[in-house]
Design an enzyme around this catalytic site. Structure first.
Site, PDB file in Angstrom:
ATOM      1  N   SER A   1       0.858  -1.031  -0.022  1.00  0.00           N
ATOM      2  CA  SER A   1      -0.032  -0.139  -0.129  1.00  0.00           C
ATOM      3  C   SER A   1       0.887   1.230   0.001  1.00  0.00           C
ATOM      4  CB  SER A   1      -0.919  -0.038   1.223  1.00  0.00           C
ATOM      5  OG  SER A   1      -2.026  -0.812   0.988  1.00  0.00           O
ATOM      6  N   HIS A   2       2.038   1.271  -0.710  1.00  0.00           N
ATOM      7  CA  HIS A   2       2.577   2.437  -0.966  1.00  0.00           C
ATOM      8  C   HIS A   2       3.308   2.377  -2.485  1.00  0.00           C
ATOM      9  CE1 HIS A   2       5.662  -0.226   1.070  1.00  0.00           C
ATOM     10  NE2 HIS A   2       6.312   0.006  -0.115  1.00  0.00           N
ATOM     11  N   GLY A   3       3.855   3.600  -2.682  1.00  0.00           N
ATOM     12  CA  GLY A   3       4.545   3.508  -3.935  1.00  0.00           C
ATOM     13  C   GLY A   3       5.909   4.109  -3.818  1.00  0.00           C
TER      14      GLY A   3
END
Ligand code: TYD
Length: 150
Positions: free
Chosen positions: A62-64
């Site tokens: 849940s991140h970039g």
């Protein structure tokens, strides 16, 4: 693959992710796989981390990342990774320790469906830097869509 010039990063599309088949030395006494930076992955490996003891039903990621490149390997068990470039999503199921998923920069990732005993090992092009993360999906989307170049 993304390219970098100065501080700016050109975003990558989900189609630039790829499964890398790693070498296997198969012997009666057991198998061996190796990964060489700059050869099996297009970066020098500066960090290794791994996820383990993951409770059933848990999601990770849940991140970039703005600049980080990674190779993700299911060292044991299995899990799914969904990558999102702001336009398209692509999912991969990893379940063999001799396949790695190469992830270029500027992709949002979600990991889920971890099997019991799964171990997710990540080879990374940079040391840990919280400033390289997008933790907020809308911020990621705004940057990813604003700089489309593939
Ligand atoms: P995070 O990257 O959010 O984990 P995941 O993507 O698997 O859900 O990292 C979780 C925590 O661990 C966060 O507080 C940052 C810390 N961390 C480090 O200190 N060093 C590292 O190399 C990594 C990957 C995370």
């Amino acid at each position: 693959m993304s390219s970098k010039s100065g501080n700016s990063v050109i975003p990558s599309g989900v189609n630039q992710c790829k499964i890398v088949q790693l070498p296997r030395i198969l012997e009666a006494r057991g198998n061996l796989t190796f990964v060489e930076g700059g050869h099996h992955v297009p970066f020098d490996i500066k960090r290794i981390y791994y996820l383990y003891d993951i409770p059933g039903g848990t999601a990770r990621g849940s991140h970039g990342h703005k600049k980080l490149e990674q190779l993700v390997i299911a060292m044991s068990g299995s899990f799914n990774i969904t990558l999102d470039d702001g336009y398209e999503k692509k999912s991969f199921s990893l379940n063999r320790s001799y396949y790695g998923l190469y992830i270029p920069p500027m992709l949002w990732r979600d990991l889920d469906d971890f099997s019991s005993g799964a171990v997710c090992m990540v080879l990374a092009s940079e040391k840990y830097d919280e400033n390289d993360y997008y933790r907020d999906y809308d911020s990621f989307l705004s940057d990813a869509r604003g700089r489309k170049n593939w």
